[in-house]
Design a protein around this motif. Structure first.
Motif, PDB file in Angstrom:
ATOM      1  N   ARG A   3       0.818  -1.223   0.000  1.00 54.73           N
ATOM      2  CA  ARG A   3       0.000   0.000   0.000  1.00 54.73           C
ATOM      3  C   ARG A   3       0.845   1.264   0.000  1.00 54.73           C
ATOM      4  NH1 ARG A   3      -5.469  -1.133   3.046  1.00 54.73           N
ATOM      5  NH2 ARG A   3      -5.569  -3.352   2.654  1.00 54.73           N
ATOM      6  N   ARG A   4       1.965   1.223   0.664  1.00 52.25           N
ATOM      7  CA  ARG A   4       2.813   2.408   0.726  1.00 52.25           C
ATOM      8  C   ARG A   4       3.340   2.774  -0.663  1.00 52.25           C
ATOM      9  NH1 ARG A   4       7.212   2.906   5.401  1.00 52.25           N
ATOM     10  NH2 ARG A   4       5.358   3.200   6.654  1.00 52.25           N
ATOM     11  N   PHE A   7       0.347   4.297  -2.654  1.00 49.12           N
ATOM     12  CA  PHE A   7       0.095   5.681  -2.258  1.00 49.12           C
ATOM     13  C   PHE A   7       1.203   6.618  -2.738  1.00 49.12           C
ATOM     14  CE2 PHE A   7      -2.727   4.056   1.293  1.00 49.12           C
ATOM     15  CZ  PHE A   7      -3.884   4.501   0.685  1.00 49.12           C
ATOM     16  N   TYR A   8       2.423   6.138  -2.689  1.00 46.29           N
ATOM     17  CA  TYR A   8       3.549   6.952  -3.156  1.00 46.29           C
ATOM     18  C   TYR A   8       3.405   7.256  -4.648  1.00 46.29           C
ATOM     19  CZ  TYR A   8       8.339   8.345  -4.152  1.00 46.29           C
ATOM     20  OH  TYR A   8       9.443   9.036  -4.565  1.00 46.29           O
ATOM     21  N   GLY A  11       0.478   9.593  -5.277  1.00 46.05           N
ATOM     22  CA  GLY A  11       0.844  10.935  -4.832  1.00 46.05           C
ATOM     23  C   GLY A  11       1.720  11.650  -5.847  1.00 46.05           C
ATOM     24  N   ILE A  53       0.155  12.651   0.283  1.00 44.80           N
ATOM     25  CA  ILE A  53       0.069  11.206   0.111  1.00 44.80           C
ATOM     26  C   ILE A  53       1.454  10.590  -0.082  1.00 44.80           C
ATOM     27  CG2 ILE A  53      -0.715   9.394  -1.480  1.00 44.80           C
ATOM     28  CD1 ILE A  53      -3.239  10.974  -1.893  1.00 44.80           C
ATOM     29  N   SER A  54       2.309  11.245  -0.845  1.00 40.97           N
ATOM     30  CA  SER A  54       3.610  10.655  -1.168  1.00 40.97           C
ATOM     31  C   SER A  54       4.720  11.131  -0.236  1.00 40.97           C
ATOM     32  CB  SER A  54       3.981  10.987  -2.618  1.00 40.97           C
ATOM     33  OG  SER A  54       4.200  12.375  -2.762  1.00 40.97           O
TER      34      SER A  54
END
Length: 73
Positions: A3-4, A7-8, A11, A53-54
């Protein structure tokens, strides 16, 4: 699912979209359109949300693709 990393990536895409919104903003300013302010607002919102987000980078920056043998039959 990482998920990270998702999202990165999302973003960064929003940040790029916010930067690219400057082009229609400049066009609207040149032609003295009243809708140019909406491009400015949209660009700021996209860039800020993308930055938030990022902000945290993923720990693993590589993407692993796992393919099963069933996909190739």
């Amino acid at each position: 699912m990482n998920r990270r990393m998702i999202f990165y990536t999302l973003g960064k895409m929003l940040e790029i979209e916010g930067i690219l919104m400057i082009l229609p903003l400049l066009t609207g300013i040149i032609y003295q359109e009243t809708t140019a302010i909406f491009y400015l607002i949209s660009a700021i919102i996209c860039f800020c949300i993308g930055f938030l987000i990022s902000y945290k980078r993923p720990k693993k920056r590589n993407i692993e693709v796992i393919l099963s043998s069933r996909q190739f039959k």
